[in-house]
Write a protein that holds these residues in place. Structure first.
Motif, PDB file in Angstrom:
ATOM      1  N   ARG A  53       0.750  -1.228   0.164  1.00 22.76           N
ATOM      2  CA  ARG A  53      -0.163   0.043  -0.102  1.00 22.76           C
ATOM      3  C   ARG A  53       0.871   1.346   0.060  1.00 22.76           C
ATOM      4  NH1 ARG A  53      -3.466  -2.911   3.758  1.00 22.76           N
ATOM      5  NH2 ARG A  53      -2.362  -1.739   5.593  1.00 22.76           N
ATOM      6  N   LEU A  54       1.917   1.338   0.947  1.00 24.34           N
ATOM      7  CA  LEU A  54       2.780   2.403   0.929  1.00 24.34           C
ATOM      8  C   LEU A  54       3.342   2.508  -0.375  1.00 24.34           C
ATOM      9  CD1 LEU A  54       4.512   1.803   4.579  1.00 24.34           C
ATOM     10  CD2 LEU A  54       2.693   3.554   3.886  1.00 24.34           C
ATOM     11  N   GLU A  55       4.034   1.603  -1.152  1.00 25.49           N
ATOM     12  CA  GLU A  55       4.751   1.720  -2.228  1.00 25.49           C
ATOM     13  C   GLU A  55       3.626   2.275  -3.329  1.00 25.49           C
ATOM     14  OE1 GLU A  55       5.873  -2.341  -2.830  1.00 25.49           O
ATOM     15  OE2 GLU A  55       8.121  -2.014  -1.915  1.00 25.49           O
ATOM     16  N   GLY A  56       2.230   1.700  -3.226  1.00 27.19           N
ATOM     17  CA  GLY A  56       1.134   2.351  -4.391  1.00 27.19           C
ATOM     18  C   GLY A  56       1.042   3.807  -4.139  1.00 27.19           C
ATOM     19  N   GLY A  57       0.880   4.091  -2.879  1.00 27.26           N
ATOM     20  CA  GLY A  57       0.842   5.335  -2.580  1.00 27.26           C
ATOM     21  C   GLY A  57       2.132   6.551  -2.942  1.00 27.26           C
ATOM     22  N   LEU A  58       3.287   5.695  -2.932  1.00 21.87           N
ATOM     23  CA  LEU A  58       4.186   6.628  -3.475  1.00 21.87           C
ATOM     24  C   LEU A  58       4.340   6.845  -5.007  1.00 21.87           C
ATOM     25  CD1 LEU A  58       7.051   7.958  -2.978  1.00 21.87           C
ATOM     26  CD2 LEU A  58       7.927   5.810  -3.140  1.00 21.87           C
TER      27      LEU A  58
END
Length: 347
Positions: A91-96
């Motif tokens: 999720r964090l990577e997708g948000g980035l």
């Protein structure tokens, strides 16, 4: 209970503040071993310090409260906690990635002095035809949701993506693009919802165009345009905020212990003509053994998705209440919302 630790000592050892420990007690995440009935003073068992440290770490990386609670309840299950962390990292990577795209779009717009800067790309006629074919069936028609009466068009460096949804199904596909040699438009990112009528007009325009022919597509603030030789068509973009489709796509490329993949040709269907539903039961699958649960969707929607997927579609089932994924060999993806087996509304 003289070996119990005061809340201040647990705070010092764990890295959580006293107020945070009180919050996690109230949230049912980490309750003290004992609470003084008169003063309300909390005392913790020494073994709870390690759990408090786990909570502190999960808090620092921004894990949602519900998942922190689950991790604490199952902290002895290393595989489960690791799975929660892996999902959160995705999720964090997708948000980035989303942030990078938005920053690229903003940078592309810097320096505009009252004049809209178009982002123009070249794409093969065959690629654009396939793109429209893969998503057009999922365009919405609800009069109360006009922003769904088209497809979201996103231009990124080297990529053109389209997404359509009517809330009960979602379709997404992308193709490679390149910058036009004349350099008439700036590079960068752009996005907008193109109306369904324009998609149909483009389809007609490209019908007799050679597949390898390069066509020019441009997005400029409130308009989309296409140029094919001397012919062309344009339309105003649909106003409104398109739904955040990326949240629904999270995890589709990740394996799941309960997920089952089956080729369409080897999938068993139980069709209920009265309710217009189809229950998919994978007959030949990977990821699960015999007896894997089926999923019920609208029969018409399933046929649309399989047709749009093209050759060799693969169905991915992840339980009776998760979306059914239909993926084509070229990466085109459709998600169908499950419905009640008796033919009720989508869950």
């Amino acid at each position: 209970m003289t070996d119990l630790l005061p809340i201040g000592e647990v705070a010092r050892r764990s890295g959580l503040t006293v107020s945070a420990l009180r919050f996690y007690d109230g949230a049912g995440v980490l309750s003290p071993q004992a609470v003084d009935a008169t003063s309300g003073y909390r005392r913790y068992a020494p073994g709870q310090v390690a759990v408090a440290r786990l909570v502190a770490g999960l808090r620092r990386v921004g894990l949602p409260l519900a998942e922190i609670r689950e991790a604490v309840e199952q902290h002895h299950d290393v595989e489960l906690v690791d799975g929660l962390l892996a999902a959160h990292l995705r999720r964090l990577e997708g948000g980035l990635e989303d942030a990078r795209r938005e920053i690229a779009r903003l940078r592309a717009g810097l320096g505009d002095q009252g004049e809209s800067a178009a982002v123009r790309v070249s794409v093969s006629a065959a690629g654009l035809r396939r793109l429209i074919e893969a998503v057009a069936f999922a365009v919405g028609r609800d009069p109360d949701l006009p922003v769904l009466h088209g497809a979201l068009c996103e231009i990124e460096p080297g990529l053109l993506r389209m997404v359509a949804t009517d809330r009960y199904r979602l379709a997404v596909h992308e193709v490679e693009v390149w910058q036009p040699e004349d350099g008439r438009a700036g590079q960068g990112c752009a996005r907008g919802v193109v109306p369904a009528a324009w998609l149909a007009e483009v389809g007609d325009l490209l019908r007799d165009t050679g597949g390898s022919t390069a066509v020019s597509l441009a997005l400029v603030e409130d308009e989309v345009s296409l140029q094919v030789g001397t012919a062309g068509c344009s339309a105003g973009l649909v106003d409104g905020d398109f739904p955040d489709y990326r949240r629904l796509l999270e995890g589709q490329d990740q394996s799941s212990g309960s997920a089952v993949e089956s080729r369409w040709q080897t999938t068993d269907l139980e069709i209920d003509a009265r309710s217009g539903t189809a229950t998919i039961v994978p007959a030949s699958s990977t990821g699960a053994g015999p007896g894997a649960p089926g999923i019920t969707v609208r029969h018409e929607f399933l046929l649309d998705a399989v047709t749009a997927a093209g050759d060799e579609p693969v169905l991915r089932l992840d339980g009776p209440i998760s979306p059914l994924a239909v993926r084509g060999s070229d990466g085109a993806l459709s998600l169908l919302m499950p419905i009640r087996p008796e033919g009720g509304a989508p869950r």
